[in-house]
Design a protein around this motif. Structure first.
Motif, mmCIF file in Angstrom:
data_model
loop_
_atom_site.group_PDB
_atom_site.id
_atom_site.type_symbol
_atom_site.label_atom_id
_atom_site.label_comp_id
_atom_site.label_asym_id
_atom_site.label_seq_id
_atom_site.Cartn_x
_atom_site.Cartn_y
_atom_site.Cartn_z
ATOM 1 N N LEU A 42 7.593 -4.474 9.397
ATOM 2 C CA LEU A 42 7.797 -3.408 8.985
ATOM 3 C C LEU A 42 8.051 -1.715 8.984
ATOM 4 C CD1 LEU A 42 8.853 -4.739 5.087
ATOM 5 C CD2 LEU A 42 10.183 -4.200 6.852
ATOM 6 N N ASN A 43 8.634 -0.913 9.408
ATOM 7 C CA ASN A 43 7.769 0.244 9.589
ATOM 8 C C ASN A 43 7.969 1.183 8.225
ATOM 9 O OD1 ASN A 43 8.551 3.424 9.790
ATOM 10 N ND2 ASN A 43 9.085 2.730 11.794
ATOM 11 N N PRO A 44 6.532 1.857 7.981
ATOM 12 C CA PRO A 44 6.048 2.114 7.017
ATOM 13 C C PRO A 44 7.153 3.063 6.375
ATOM 14 C CG PRO A 44 4.683 3.024 8.436
ATOM 15 C CD PRO A 44 5.690 1.682 8.930
ATOM 16 N N TYR A 45 7.531 3.538 7.119
ATOM 17 C CA TYR A 45 9.033 4.996 6.367
ATOM 18 C C TYR A 45 9.569 3.766 5.645
ATOM 19 C CZ TYR A 45 6.187 8.255 8.821
ATOM 20 O OH TYR A 45 5.169 8.270 9.431
ATOM 21 N N GLY A 46 10.012 2.826 6.150
ATOM 22 C CA GLY A 46 11.423 1.820 5.203
ATOM 23 C C GLY A 46 10.185 1.441 4.297
ATOM 24 N N VAL A 47 9.384 1.626 3.678
ATOM 25 C CA VAL A 47 8.876 0.897 2.852
ATOM 26 C C VAL A 47 8.827 1.770 2.007
ATOM 27 C CG1 VAL A 47 6.476 0.061 1.051
ATOM 28 C CG2 VAL A 47 7.280 -1.133 3.723
ATOM 29 N N ASP A 109 0.695 -0.261 -1.887
ATOM 30 C CA ASP A 109 0.135 -0.698 -0.670
ATOM 31 C C ASP A 109 0.198 -1.120 0.883
ATOM 32 O OD1 ASP A 109 -2.965 -1.375 -1.148
ATOM 33 O OD2 ASP A 109 -2.035 -3.237 -0.713
ATOM 34 N N HIS A 110 1.528 -1.543 0.475
ATOM 35 C CA HIS A 110 2.142 -2.217 1.954
ATOM 36 C C HIS A 110 1.623 -1.566 3.163
ATOM 37 C CE1 HIS A 110 3.608 -4.991 4.757
ATOM 38 N NE2 HIS A 110 4.932 -4.327 4.885
ATOM 39 N N MET A 111 2.316 -0.132 1.902
ATOM 40 C CA MET A 111 3.258 0.854 3.179
ATOM 41 C C MET A 111 1.893 1.840 3.596
ATOM 42 S SD MET A 111 5.113 4.675 1.762
ATOM 43 C CE MET A 111 4.586 5.795 2.704
ATOM 44 N N VAL A 112 0.176 1.530 3.495
ATOM 45 C CA VAL A 112 -0.869 2.116 3.321
ATOM 46 C C VAL A 112 -1.257 1.250 3.889
ATOM 47 C CG1 VAL A 112 -3.154 2.337 2.796
ATOM 48 C CG2 VAL A 112 -1.546 3.352 1.427
ATOM 49 N N GLN A 113 -1.023 -0.126 3.979
ATOM 50 C CA GLN A 113 -1.871 -1.464 4.991
ATOM 51 C C GLN A 113 -0.820 -1.159 6.565
ATOM 52 O OE1 GLN A 113 -4.457 -2.209 4.945
ATOM 53 N NE2 GLN A 113 -4.113 -1.492 3.039
#
Length: 522
Positions: A42-47, A109-113
Motif C-alpha cells: 500500500l501507498n502511505p497516502y492511501g492509508v 502506525d502502518h502509515m509510519v512504517q
C-alpha cells in the motif's frame, strides 16, 4: 524471511465508511485479524486518506453520543433517550470505542512504517502525529494501554503488555519529537489534494504537532515528575524549533467540501433533526453561558450552538431520574441543527483558542514568563478566537444575527467571562476552555477530569455508577478475557478495579484524592 504485516481494518472504497467490526475487537484481535496487508503493498497516502477521515468522523459520532453526555453539554432526555448521561455505560459502548481507536492507531502506525519503507518522510511525520493524537485519546479514556508492544504482528505477540500511562506519555512525547524533526526538514506531502485540513502544508502540520504536544504536556502537568512545565517553557521560548498554531486560520480543522466522498459525519442524510433534538442542552453548559435576573448576560456563542424554545432558554439536568425526564425535557433547548448538521460542516481537532487557553494557564502557573498580565492576554485571545469561530457559523443559523467585536468585548467585560469580574482565574480559564471545547472529540471530558471544573451536578438518576462521576472507561470484556494477566497488572498499577471509578494517572482525583461534584437536590 518473515514478511512484516499490519492490519488495515478500516480501508474501504469510501473515505466515510469503515469496516464492520465486532464489539469484541481489541488490540489482541487486531494483532490476529485475518484482514492483513503485507508491508509494501500500500501507498502511505492511501492509508492516510481512509484512516484520517475515518478517525475524524468516528470521533464526531463519539462526541455526540458519549462526550457531550458525560460532561453535561447535553443530556438525552427524550422518550427514546439513552442513559449515558446517567453513567449507564455497557460493554458494547466501551468495546466500540476501544475497537475503533485501536484500529485507527494501527493504521497510523502502518502509515509510519510505509513512510519509512517508501522513503516518504512527510507521510512518516504525519503518521506519527496522528498516531499520538489517536493513542492519546485511548489512554486518556482507559488509562494504561499497550503502546510499546502494540501492533507487533511480526513478533507473534498476541498479548501485548500494557504500559503505565506515564510510560505511554513518554513514548508519545518521543514520537512527537521525532515528527517535529521530520517536519523541520520540509518534506513534501505527495498528495496535497487529499488533505482537507492543511493541503499538505508541512509547516502547518508541524504547528499542529507541537500544539498537540502542548495539549498533552498540560494534561500531565499535575505530575511534577514529567517536567511538563520545563518542556512547555522550552516550546514556547523556541518558536523556530517548535512552531505552534498562532492564528485562527491555522487551527487543526478538517474543511469538508460536502462533495462525495468528503462529507461531514453529521449530515442531513444520516442525522435527522429529531435525533439532534433528543440531546437537550444541559444546565451545566447553559449556566456557564447565561445569567438571568438583574445582571442578565448572554454569551454570544450560545445562539449559534443552541436553539431556544418558546423564546426562552431552558436547560435539563444531566443524569436526571427517568421519572423526571419528561418534565425536564419539556421546552428545553437543543443543539443548533442548521449549524452543526451540514454536508460541509467543519470538524474541529485542535483550535487556536485551545492553544491560547494552554498558554494562559501556563503563564498563570509560572511555567512561562509574563505572569498574570500575560495570562490575561492569552485568555482574552482564547475567548475572542472561540467567539469568532462560532461567529463564522452564524450564517447557517435560522436565527440571523452576528457575533460582533462589540459583543465579544461585552462578554470579556462582564460577569460571565470578565477577567476583572472573576477573582479565581484558574477556574475562569478552566470554565471558558470547557465552553470552547464544545463538539471537539473527548477533549472536554479529559479537561474536566484534569481540572475538576466546571463543578458537575450528579443527577438523581445516576445510580448506575453509585452517584459518582466516571473517571475512566473500563476495559472491554474480550480484552480482559484474552489478555487477563496484563490487564490485571495494569489495574493493580492503576490502583483499582476494572470499572468507572478507577482514576487515570494524570487526573485531579488521582493526584488529589478527591473530585468535586454535587448531588442534585431531590
Amino acid at each position: 524471511m518473515k514478511i512484516k504485516k499490519y492490519t488495515i481494518g478500516i480501508l474501504t472504497a469510501s473515505l466515510i465508511a469503515t469496516s464492520s467490526v465486532s464489539c469484541s475487537d481489541s488490540f489482541e484481535s487486531i494483532n490476529t485479524d485475518p484482514n492483513e496487508t503485507p508491508m509494501g503493498m500500500l501507498n502511505p497516502y492511501g492509508v492516510f486518506e481512509a484512516m484520517f477521515y475515518g478517525y475524524v468522523n468516528r470521533s464526531l459520532a463519539f462526541t455526540r453520543q458519549y462526550n457531550n453526555e458525560l460532561v453535561q453539554f447535553t443530556a438525552c432526555t427524550g422518550s427514546n433517550g439513552n442513559d449515558i448521561h446517567r453513567y449507564s455505560i455497557n460493554n458494547s459502548n466501551v468495546s466500540t470505542i476501544w475497537t475503533y481507536y485501536a484500529r485507527y492507531a494501527a493504521n497510523a502506525d502502518h502509515m509510519v512504517q510505509l513512510g519509512i519503507t517508501k522513503n516518504e518522510p512527510a507521510a512518516q511525520a504525519v503518521g506519527l502525529t496522528l498516531k499520538v493524537l489517536i493513542m492519546s485519546n485511548l489512554t486518556d479514556l482507559f488509562g494504561d494501554v499497550p503502546y510499546r508492544e502494540a501492533f507487533q504482528h511480526d513478533q507473534d505477540n498476541w498479548t501485548p503488555a500494557f504500559d503505565s500511562q506515564k510510560d505511554v506519555y513518554e513514548q508519545m512525547f518521543a514520537d512527537l519529537e521525532a515528527a517535529n524533526n521530520l517536519y523541520a526538514k520540509s518534506p513534501v506531502f505527495a498528495k496535497p489534494s487529499i488533505d482537507l485540513m492543511y493541503g499538505g502544508n508541512m509547516t502547518l502540520w508541524q504547528k499542529f504537532n507541537n500544539s498537540l504536544y502542548l495539549r498533552l504536556l498540560m494534561r500531565v502537568s499535575g505530575r511534577t515528575e514529567m517536567g511538563a512545565d520545563t518542556k512547555i517553557a522550552e516550546i514556547v521560548s523556541n518558536s523556530s524549533k517548535y512552531p505552534i498554531i498562532s492564528s485562527e486560520s491555522e487551527s487543526a480543522t478538517v474543511k469538508y467540501t460536502g462533495i462525495d466522498p468528503y462529507f461531514n459525519n453529521f449530515r442531513p442524510s444520516n442525522t435527522t433533526e429529531t435525533q439532534v433534538k433528543a440531546n437537550k442542552i444541559a444546565k451545566t453548559l447553559l449556566n456557564l453561558m447565561l445569567l438571568t435576573g438583574r445582571d442578565s448576560e448572554e454569551d454570544p456563542r450560545l445562539t449559534t450552538m443552541a436553539i431556544q424554545r418558546a423564546g426562552d432558554w431552558k436547560g435539563v439536568q444531566g443524569g436526571c431520574a427517568i421519572s423526571d425526564a419528561r418534565l425536564e425535557d419539556d421546552g428545553a433547548s437543543y443543539p443548533n441543527y442548521a449549524v452543526l448538521v451540514r454536508d460541509a460542516a467543519p470538524a474541529w481537532i485542535l483550535d487556536y483558542s485551545e492553544v491560547q487557553f494552554i498558554l494562559a494557564e501556563a503563564a498563570l502557573k509560572g511555567y512561562i514568563t509574563g505572569g498574570e498580565s500575560t495570562a490575561r492576554t492569552h485568555y482574552e485571545n482564547a475567548v475572542t478566537a472561540s467567539c469568532r469561530k462560532w461567529g463564522q457559523l452564524t450564517q447557517y443559523s435560522s436565527e440571523k444575527y452576528q457575533i460582533t467585536d462589540e459583543r465579544i468585548a461585552d462578554l470579556l467585560a462582564g460577569k460571565l467571562a470578565g477577567w476583572d469580574e472573576n477573582s479565581d482565574h484558574d477556574i475562569l480559564i478552566a470554565n471558558q476552555k470547557f465552553i470552547s471545547l464544545f463538539w471537539i472529540g473527548f477533549e472536554a471530558y479529559h479537561e474536566l477530569r484534569r481540572t475538576g471544573y466546571p463543578v458537575i451536578t450528579i443527577g438523581n438518576g445516576c445510580s448506575y455508577n453509585n452517584f459518582e462521576y466516571p473517571q475512566r472507561l473500563y476495559y472491554p470484556t474480550n480484552t480482559v478475557g484474552s489478555n487477563s494477566t496484563n490487564v490485571q497488572i495494569a489495574l493493580d498499577r492503576m490502583g483499582g478495579e476494572n470499572n468507572l471509578h478507577t482514576s487515570v494517572w494524570w487526573s485531579y482525583k488521582a493526584i488529589n484524592g478527591t473530585f468535586t461534584a454535587v448531588r442534585q437536590q431531590k
